[in-house]
Design an enzyme around this catalytic site. Structure first.
Site, PDB file in Angstrom:
ATOM      1  N   ASN A   1      59.239 -54.572 -73.130  1.00 31.70           N
ATOM      2  CA  ASN A   1      59.735 -54.892 -74.468  1.00 31.70           C
ATOM      3  C   ASN A   1      58.550 -55.269 -75.347  1.00 31.70           C
ATOM      4  O   ASN A   1      57.659 -56.003 -74.908  1.00 31.70           O
ATOM      5  CB  ASN A   1      60.730 -56.057 -74.398  1.00 31.70           C
ATOM      6  CG  ASN A   1      61.897 -55.745 -73.492  1.00 31.70           C
ATOM      7  OD1 ASN A   1      62.460 -54.662 -73.546  1.00 31.70           O
ATOM      8  ND2 ASN A   1      62.264 -56.692 -72.652  1.00 31.70           N
TER       9      ASN A   1
ATOM     10  N   HIS B   1      53.831 -57.106 -69.987  1.00 24.58           N
ATOM     11  CA  HIS B   1      54.463 -57.116 -68.677  1.00 24.58           C
ATOM     12  C   HIS B   1      55.452 -55.975 -68.571  1.00 24.58           C
ATOM     13  O   HIS B   1      56.013 -55.527 -69.562  1.00 24.58           O
ATOM     14  CB  HIS B   1      55.138 -58.463 -68.369  1.00 24.58           C
ATOM     15  CG  HIS B   1      56.187 -58.896 -69.333  1.00 24.58           C
ATOM     16  ND1 HIS B   1      55.899 -59.399 -70.588  1.00 24.58           N
ATOM     17  CD2 HIS B   1      57.536 -58.920 -69.225  1.00 24.58           C
ATOM     18  CE1 HIS B   1      57.026 -59.720 -71.201  1.00 24.58           C
ATOM     19  NE2 HIS B   1      58.041 -59.429 -70.392  1.00 24.58           N
TER      20      HIS B   1
ATOM     21  N   HIS C   1      58.835 -54.809 -66.461  1.00 25.93           N
ATOM     22  CA  HIS C   1      59.943 -55.155 -65.571  1.00 25.93           C
ATOM     23  C   HIS C   1      60.208 -53.945 -64.684  1.00 25.93           C
ATOM     24  O   HIS C   1      60.279 -52.816 -65.181  1.00 25.93           O
ATOM     25  CB  HIS C   1      61.229 -55.417 -66.379  1.00 25.93           C
ATOM     26  CG  HIS C   1      61.160 -56.593 -67.277  1.00 25.93           C
ATOM     27  ND1 HIS C   1      61.659 -57.824 -66.921  1.00 25.93           N
ATOM     28  CD2 HIS C   1      60.667 -56.725 -68.538  1.00 25.93           C
ATOM     29  CE1 HIS C   1      61.484 -58.668 -67.919  1.00 25.93           C
ATOM     30  NE2 HIS C   1      60.880 -58.032 -68.909  1.00 25.93           N
TER      31      HIS C   1
END
Length: 112
Positions: A85, A98, A100
């Site tokens: 995101n 990051h 996921h």
């Protein structure tokens, strides 16, 4: 970055349930999993989001994707989703790059 949650996790100042670690990145299980398997992969170097990826750090991002491929194989995952995101409206709650990795359930489309 001194007050960044993920920088603190990468530095070992905050404990995590590690999946993988090397000198460039860390993978750890999400504390609020959204799928039966849900882990994050972060660079140890602070990069705010995908929006800050450039020629100087693109090799690190490529390494992260190699780690994702390696660890999903090790965990026996043959179907999974990788999500990043970018920005608050997209749901980025920690301003540190990051990814996921989610698996173990049907993933709907479109997401959100």
């Amino acid at each position: 970055m001194s007050n960044c949650l993920f920088c603190k996790i990468a530095a070992g100042e905050i404990p995590s349930s590690k999946v993988f670690e090397d000198d460039q990145c860390l993978a750890f299980f999400d504390i609020d999993p959204q799928a039966p398997t849900h882990f994050l992969v972060i660079p140890k170097e602070h990069i705010g989001s995908v929006a800050e990826v450039n020629a100087d750090n693109a090799g690190l991002v490529a390494h992260i994707f190699q780690v994702i491929a390696q660890e999903t194989k090790r965990l026996g995952l043959d179907s999974y989703r990788v999500v990043s995101n970018i920005g608050e409206q997209a749901g980025q709650s920690v301003p540190h790059l990051h990814f996921h990795v989610l698996a173990g359930r049907d993933m709907t489309w479109p997401p959100g």
